[in-house]
Design an enzyme around this catalytic site. Structure first.
Site, short mmCIF file in Angstrom:
data_model
loop_
_atom_site.label_atom_id
_atom_site.label_comp_id
_atom_site.label_asym_id
_atom_site.label_seq_id
_atom_site.Cartn_x
_atom_site.Cartn_y
_atom_site.Cartn_z
N LEU A 1 -7.50 -2.56 -1.63
CA LEU A 1 -6.14 -3.01 -1.35
C LEU A 1 -5.83 -2.91 0.13
O LEU A 1 -5.14 -3.78 0.70
CB LEU A 1 -5.15 -2.17 -2.17
CG LEU A 1 -3.67 -2.54 -2.02
CD1 LEU A 1 -3.43 -3.97 -2.51
CD2 LEU A 1 -2.79 -1.56 -2.80
N HIS B 1 -6.91 28.63 -26.99
CA HIS B 1 -6.85 28.13 -25.61
C HIS B 1 -5.45 28.32 -25.02
O HIS B 1 -5.30 28.74 -23.85
CB HIS B 1 -7.21 26.63 -25.59
CG HIS B 1 -8.65 26.34 -25.87
ND1 HIS B 1 -9.67 26.87 -25.12
CD2 HIS B 1 -9.23 25.56 -26.82
CE1 HIS B 1 -10.84 26.42 -25.59
NE2 HIS B 1 -10.59 25.63 -26.64
N GLU C 1 -7.25 25.70 -31.03
CA GLU C 1 -6.41 25.23 -29.92
C GLU C 1 -5.37 26.28 -29.54
O GLU C 1 -5.00 26.40 -28.36
CB GLU C 1 -5.73 23.91 -30.30
CG GLU C 1 -6.69 22.78 -30.67
CD GLU C 1 -7.67 22.47 -29.56
OE1 GLU C 1 -7.35 22.70 -28.37
OE2 GLU C 1 -8.79 22.00 -29.87
N ASP D 1 -16.47 23.34 -24.48
CA ASP D 1 -15.87 24.45 -23.75
C ASP D 1 -16.93 25.27 -23.03
O ASP D 1 -16.75 25.68 -21.87
CB ASP D 1 -15.08 25.35 -24.72
CG ASP D 1 -13.96 24.60 -25.40
OD1 ASP D 1 -13.43 23.65 -24.78
OD2 ASP D 1 -13.62 24.94 -26.55
N VAL E 1 0.86 -1.19 0.00
CA VAL E 1 0.00 0.00 0.00
C VAL E 1 0.89 1.24 0.00
O VAL E 1 1.69 1.44 0.92
CB VAL E 1 -0.94 0.00 1.22
CG1 VAL E 1 -1.85 1.23 1.18
CG2 VAL E 1 -1.76 -1.27 1.25
N LYS F 1 -8.86 1.43 -1.56
CA LYS F 1 -9.68 0.98 -0.42
C LYS F 1 -9.69 -0.55 -0.33
O LYS F 1 -9.51 -1.11 0.75
CB LYS F 1 -11.11 1.53 -0.58
CG LYS F 1 -11.20 3.05 -0.56
CD LYS F 1 -12.63 3.53 -0.62
CE LYS F 1 -13.28 3.20 -1.95
NZ LYS F 1 -12.62 3.89 -3.09
N THR G 1 -8.40 4.58 -5.33
CA THR G 1 -7.42 5.10 -4.37
C THR G 1 -6.84 4.02 -3.47
O THR G 1 -5.92 4.32 -2.70
CB THR G 1 -8.06 6.20 -3.51
OG1 THR G 1 -9.26 5.69 -2.91
CG2 THR G 1 -8.41 7.41 -4.36
#
Length: 715
Positions: free
Chosen positions: A329, A545, A542, A619, A283, A327, A325
């Site tokens: 494991l 952006h 693009e 967008d 872990v 849990k 995440t």
């Protein structure tokens, strides 16, 4: 042919072909009956040595019957031939008719006197004394009655009890000559069949015929018996196979098979799970959650250390966090470290279509766990079985399962030594009675890993593959903000697959960057053919952006920009924060809105309002969501104040209109800011779009070089 029908033995057909051939044909016999006695006496004077030349001669030794004793002939003849009585008044089955006469012969020619028939035959003329002596010694034997009708079990049973004549028939039919000859005491000194026939003055030609008929009847009976047994055996086998197919069909039917199953389906939960190969060393990235569970394992291993102060073993631990995440494991690590029985169950395994199945499986699970205490029960996806109880006509009995779970965890009966670990990524749906202290005493949050945790996770998974020494896990960790442990594992695996496809011996940073872009932006679609006009529109879109993100103070840094089609989009700009963001400011939210508006603003400025495209729909969705949360949840509206509005459908029309007006103002202001930045940096915007048309993909350093007015190196 004589038909031997018996209720005790199977039907035996004895062909006495040689003996019957000695008599005249049916027509001749009928004539001889009406012949005067003087003619019969004249025929009796025929010499005995003038036997018909057509009589067959058969050697009994060829049939294997020459070894029969003399004393067997009497019983053999008694079991073989019927007796003859001149007196027709004697009660006999030969004078009984149920359907018609006793044979087809009598139906056609009428009843005949057997002695007259014998006396009219050529055999009687040749050997009158011999046949007379044989017939006088024959006893009455009703086995040759021809019984005709439907051969069913019911009819045969009725025949056994219908008349006394049938009872007499059954008594007289001893296990016939087959059983008598096979089971006879071989130690007894019996006369052979040959000697007995010689004693009775039977000529050799007739002895062979008699023995041949006997042998043929015996073999015929054996063949019929074997055939009947084979038929019964085949019938039973076919019925058994059909029964098996029927049961299999019922079990495969999803609606009928449940009736044949007991409360299985939770076999994985009833049987303890062994997790010796998983420990807390596996872990990574969730140190606080791991520390909480390590205390529980220590309690299980050494309970006296805690109970000496009056402490009690916690009854339940709830693991809460986003998907991937670790849990599950963590629960597996508890199973491997605690060295106690570990029971696993998923929340969806309890309930089925029948009422009461879920509660029954809960009882079975806890009954098994209590019998093996101390132990651990892990219920994954707890919200599936522990959701809030509601009054619903669609699921009127859904509360039985959670009520049984509540009673087992902390009810009237004590539940000592059983720890329940639950995992869910939707804690808001859990029932309040389930998450109270006494049931789930501890609630452990398992968050997404930070930079340090991502670095540890990447090192752990990189050690399982062959990678180049130049690979820096920390650089990959800083570029994967928000990645969970499962996503990082997938990133390393995708890089290993890419290296294998390219024929490389180890994984380099190039493969890791490729897999990161694939996860963030989607897989490349190089086979898509895009015309120059659409490619130019995409490049300026693009670039808009990227220009807004580069020149806005609180925007996230650019990671990569591309006009290569990836996933459902024709282009993509990837933004990644330099550090983990635990919360966001108003300026950061406004910057995200401005970056989202950059694509549409660029299309409008370069191509005009008549040539704007639908590529900015996603967008606008993103910008609208940010503005709505700012107004209704974050209290960032000057007009509406710090009040939150969770359910806008229940608000008054005036309030809804005010909320929409504030959202519209935020979006309009963001659009104007983006337009101002692109007008100010129009030259940089054009240079970046041309670079994208040339190279298709640019990373953060290359974008910075282009915006500073420098030339890129030729690739």
């Amino acid at each position: 042919m004589f038909s031997l029908s018996s209720t005790v033995q199977p039907q035996v057909t004895i062909p006495l072909s040689h003996l019957i051939n000695a008599f005249h044909s049916p027509k001749n016999i009928s004539v001889s009956v009406n012949t005067p006695v003087s003619q019969k006496q004249h025929r009796d004077t025929v010499p005995e040595h003038e036997a018909p030349s057509s009589e067959p001669v058969l050697n009994l030794r060829d049939l294997g019957l020459s070894e029969l004793k003399i004393g067997q002939i009497d019983k053999m003849v008694e079991n073989l031939l019927p007796g003859f009585y001149k007196d027709k008044r004697v009660s006999s089955c030969w004078h009984t008719s149920h359907i018609s006469a006793q044979s087809f012969f009598e139906n056609k020619y009428g009843h005949l006197d057997m002695f007259s028939t014998l006396r009219s035959s050529s055999l009687y003329r040749q050997h009158p004394k011999t046949l007379r002596s044989i017939c006088s010694d024959l006893q009455y034997f009703p086995v040759f009655i021809q019984s005709r009708g439907f051969k069913t079990l019911k009819s045969r049973t009725r025949r056994l009890q219908s008349t006394s004549e049938r009872l007499v028939e059954a008594q007289n039919i001893a296990p016939s000559f087959v059983k008598g000859f096979l089971l006879r005491d071989r130690g007894t000194d019996l006369e052979s069949l040959d000697k007995l026939m010689k004693t009775k003055n039977i000529p050799e030609a007739h002895q062979d015929a008699f023995k041949t008929g006997f042998a043929e009847g015996f073999l015929k009976a054996q063949a019929l018996t074997q055939k009947t047994n084979d038929s019964l055996r085949r019938t039973r086998l076919i019925l058994f196979v059909l029964l098996l197919f029927g049961i299999y069909g019922l079990l495969k039917n999803p609606f009928l098979s449940v009736r044949f199953r007991t409360t299985t389906g939770l076999d994985s939960a009833v049987d303890p799970v062994q997790m010796k190969n998983v420990t807390f060393e596996h872990v990574k990235g969730v140190e606080e959650a791991k520390q909480e569970l390590q205390e529980v394992v220590e309690f299980l291993k050494n309970p006296q250390k805690f109970t000496v102060l009056g402490g009690k073993l916690p009854k339940g631990i709830l693991l809460v966090g986003p998907p991937g995440t670790g849990k599950t494991l963590l629960a597996r690590a508890v199973a491997g470290e605690a060295d106690v029985p570990f029971y696993y169950a998923s929340g969806s395994e309890f309930d089925e279509m029948f009422v009461g199945v879920g509660a029954s499986r809960i009882r079975n699970l806890f009954r098994e766990a209590k019998a093996n205490a101390p132990c651990v029960i892990f219920i994954d996806e707890l919200d599936s079985v522990g959701g809030k109880r509601i009054e619903s006509p669609m699921h009127p009995y859904s509360r039985q399962t959670i009520n049984q779970l509540l009673a087992e965890m902390d009810g009237f009966k004590p539940n000592e030594g059983v720890i329940i670990i639950g995992a869910t990524n939707f804690p808001e749906a859990l029932d309040n009675a389930l998450i109270r202290p006494g049931r789930f005493d501890m609630q452990v949050t398992v968050p997404r890993p930070d930079v340090k945790g991502r670095t540890e996770i990447l090192k752990w998974y990189l050690n399982k593959i062959k990678f180049d020494k130049s690979v820096d896990p920390e650089i990959i960790a800083r570029g994967t903000v928000g990645f969970s442990g499962a996503e990082l594992e997938n990133l390393v695996n995708q890089a290993a697959l890419k290296a294998a496809v390219d024929g490389k011996e180890m994984v380099t940073m190039k493969e890791l960057e490729f897999s990161k872009d694939k996860i963030l932006m989607g897989p490349e679609r190089r086979s898509v053919e895009i015309d120059n006009k659409n490619k130019t529109i995409t490049a300026y879109h693009e670039s808009g952006h990227a220009i807004i993100a580069y020149y806005t103070k609180d925007a996230m840094p650019i990671n990569k920009a591309t006009i290569m089609p990836r996933g459902p989009t024709l282009g993509h700009v990837s933004l990644l924060p330099e550090n983990d963001r635990w919360n966001e400011t108003r300026a950061q939210l406004l910057a995200q809105m401005d970056v989202s508006m950059g694509g549409r603003v660029a299309e409008e400025l370069i191509f005009g309002t008549d040539h704007i495209t639908t590529g900015a729909s996603s967008d606008f969705d993103n910008a609208t969501k940010i503005a709505k949360r700012m107004v209704t949840k974050f209290g960032m509206s000057e007009k509406l104040g710090v009040m939150t509005y969770s359910d806008t459908g229940k608000l008054s029309p005036e309030t809804q209109s005010a909320i929409e007006q504030e959202i519209r103002i935020l979006l309009r202001e963001s659009y104007e800011r983006a337009k101002h930045i692109l007008k100010t940096h129009a030259k940089e915007h054009k240079n970046l779009a041309e670079a994208l048309l040339t190279y298709e993909t640019l990373d953060a350093k290359e974008i910075q070089i282009v915006l500073e007015g420098k030339k890129l190196e030729v690739r």
